[in-house]
Design a protein around this motif. Structure first.
Motif, PDB file in Angstrom:
ATOM      1  N   GLN A  11       4.740   0.410  -1.888  1.00  0.00           N
ATOM      2  CA  GLN A  11       5.851   1.175  -2.440  1.00  0.00           C
ATOM      3  C   GLN A  11       5.482   2.604  -2.757  1.00  0.00           C
ATOM      4  O   GLN A  11       4.312   2.954  -2.884  1.00  0.00           O
ATOM      5  CB  GLN A  11       6.405   0.497  -3.694  1.00  0.00           C
ATOM      6  N   ARG A  12       6.493   3.423  -2.845  1.00  0.00           N
ATOM      7  CA  ARG A  12       6.466   4.772  -3.400  1.00  0.00           C
ATOM      8  C   ARG A  12       7.557   4.784  -4.456  1.00  0.00           C
ATOM      9  O   ARG A  12       8.314   3.829  -4.582  1.00  0.00           O
ATOM     10  CB  ARG A  12       6.760   5.844  -2.338  1.00  0.00           C
ATOM     11  N   SER A  13       7.685   5.856  -5.184  1.00  0.00           N
ATOM     12  CA  SER A  13       8.705   5.886  -6.230  1.00  0.00           C
ATOM     13  C   SER A  13      10.116   5.807  -5.668  1.00  0.00           C
ATOM     14  O   SER A  13      11.027   5.331  -6.335  1.00  0.00           O
ATOM     15  CB  SER A  13       8.553   7.140  -7.090  1.00  0.00           C
ATOM     16  N   TRP A  85       8.936   3.437 -10.132  1.00  0.00           N
ATOM     17  CA  TRP A  85       7.953   2.469  -9.664  1.00  0.00           C
ATOM     18  C   TRP A  85       8.337   1.100 -10.177  1.00  0.00           C
ATOM     19  O   TRP A  85       8.617   0.924 -11.356  1.00  0.00           O
ATOM     20  CB  TRP A  85       6.550   2.860 -10.142  1.00  0.00           C
ATOM     21  N   CYS A 108      -0.158   3.141  -2.441  1.00  0.00           N
ATOM     22  CA  CYS A 108      -0.408   4.393  -3.151  1.00  0.00           C
ATOM     23  C   CYS A 108      -0.174   4.120  -4.623  1.00  0.00           C
ATOM     24  O   CYS A 108       0.854   3.553  -4.994  1.00  0.00           O
ATOM     25  CB  CYS A 108       0.565   5.453  -2.629  1.00  0.00           C
ATOM     26  N   GLU A 110       0.731   5.052  -8.450  1.00  0.00           N
ATOM     27  CA  GLU A 110       1.741   5.943  -9.028  1.00  0.00           C
ATOM     28  C   GLU A 110       1.163   7.323  -9.325  1.00  0.00           C
ATOM     29  O   GLU A 110       1.795   8.345  -9.076  1.00  0.00           O
ATOM     30  CB  GLU A 110       2.286   5.299 -10.307  1.00  0.00           C
ATOM     31  N   GLU A 113       0.695   9.572  -6.025  1.00  0.00           N
ATOM     32  CA  GLU A 113       1.842   9.872  -5.169  1.00  0.00           C
ATOM     33  C   GLU A 113       2.090  11.368  -5.019  1.00  0.00           C
ATOM     34  O   GLU A 113       2.450  11.829  -3.941  1.00  0.00           O
ATOM     35  CB  GLU A 113       3.113   9.208  -5.707  1.00  0.00           C
ATOM     36  N   GLU A 121       4.903  10.816   3.989  1.00  0.00           N
ATOM     37  CA  GLU A 121       5.665   9.628   3.649  1.00  0.00           C
ATOM     38  C   GLU A 121       6.661   9.283   4.736  1.00  0.00           C
ATOM     39  O   GLU A 121       6.844   8.131   5.076  1.00  0.00           O
ATOM     40  CB  GLU A 121       6.392   9.820   2.321  1.00  0.00           C
TER      41      GLU A 121
END
Length: 154
Positions: A11-13, A85, A108, A110, A113, A121
């Protein structure tokens, strides 16, 4: 009866990445609902059926997601409704099914990022092991809750 394929996630934000391991996948069908319901089905080698359903931790934006089908994997980039997140992938706090694993290659933290550029991304889905695809790229886009094939090059 269908099997569950191996599913890797990161995940990413603002998004979730799912990498689904099915070599030579055909008849890929993905449905995504803004509430976070996600279902997948495909046919693999020897006409073997694969499918799974997930209920994500929070809501998503199905109208802006991306899906890439390669020779060995299918990669989904699913955008979150709210930039944040998630503490875990699924709404259920129980241990996820054994076929769902963390994708450490795309993971990645938090804190890290901000070091990634937005171009990096966006390329996460596009550059996924291009060398193994032997030039086969089938891009699938989705409209609200269902994916459809826009163009396919073989």
């Amino acid at each position: 009866m269908s099997r569950q394929p191996e599913v890797l996630w990161a995940q990413r934000s603002d998004r979730i990445y799912l990498t689904i391991s099915i070599p030579d996948a055909k008849d890929v069908n993905v449905k995504a609902d803004p509430t976070g319901l996600f279902s997948f089905s495909a046919t693999g080698p020897n006409s073997e059926a694969f499918s799974f359903s997930l209920e994500f931790f929070d809501s998503i934006k199905p109208e802006v997601g991306k899906l890439k089908t390669g020779l060995r994997t299918i990669t989904c980039s699913i955008y979150k409704e709210k930039t944040a997140w998630w503490s875990h992938l699924l709404k259920s706090k129980e241990k996820p099914a054994p076929y769902i694993k963390v994708d450490w290659n795309k993971w990645c933290d938090e804190d890290d990022e901000s070091e990634l550029s937005s171009e990096d991304e966006d390329d996460e889905v596009d550059e996924e092991d291009e060398s193994s695809d032997d030039g086969m790229l089938c891009k699938i886009y989705f409209n609200m809750s269902c994916f459809y094939i826009k163009s396919c090059m073989v």
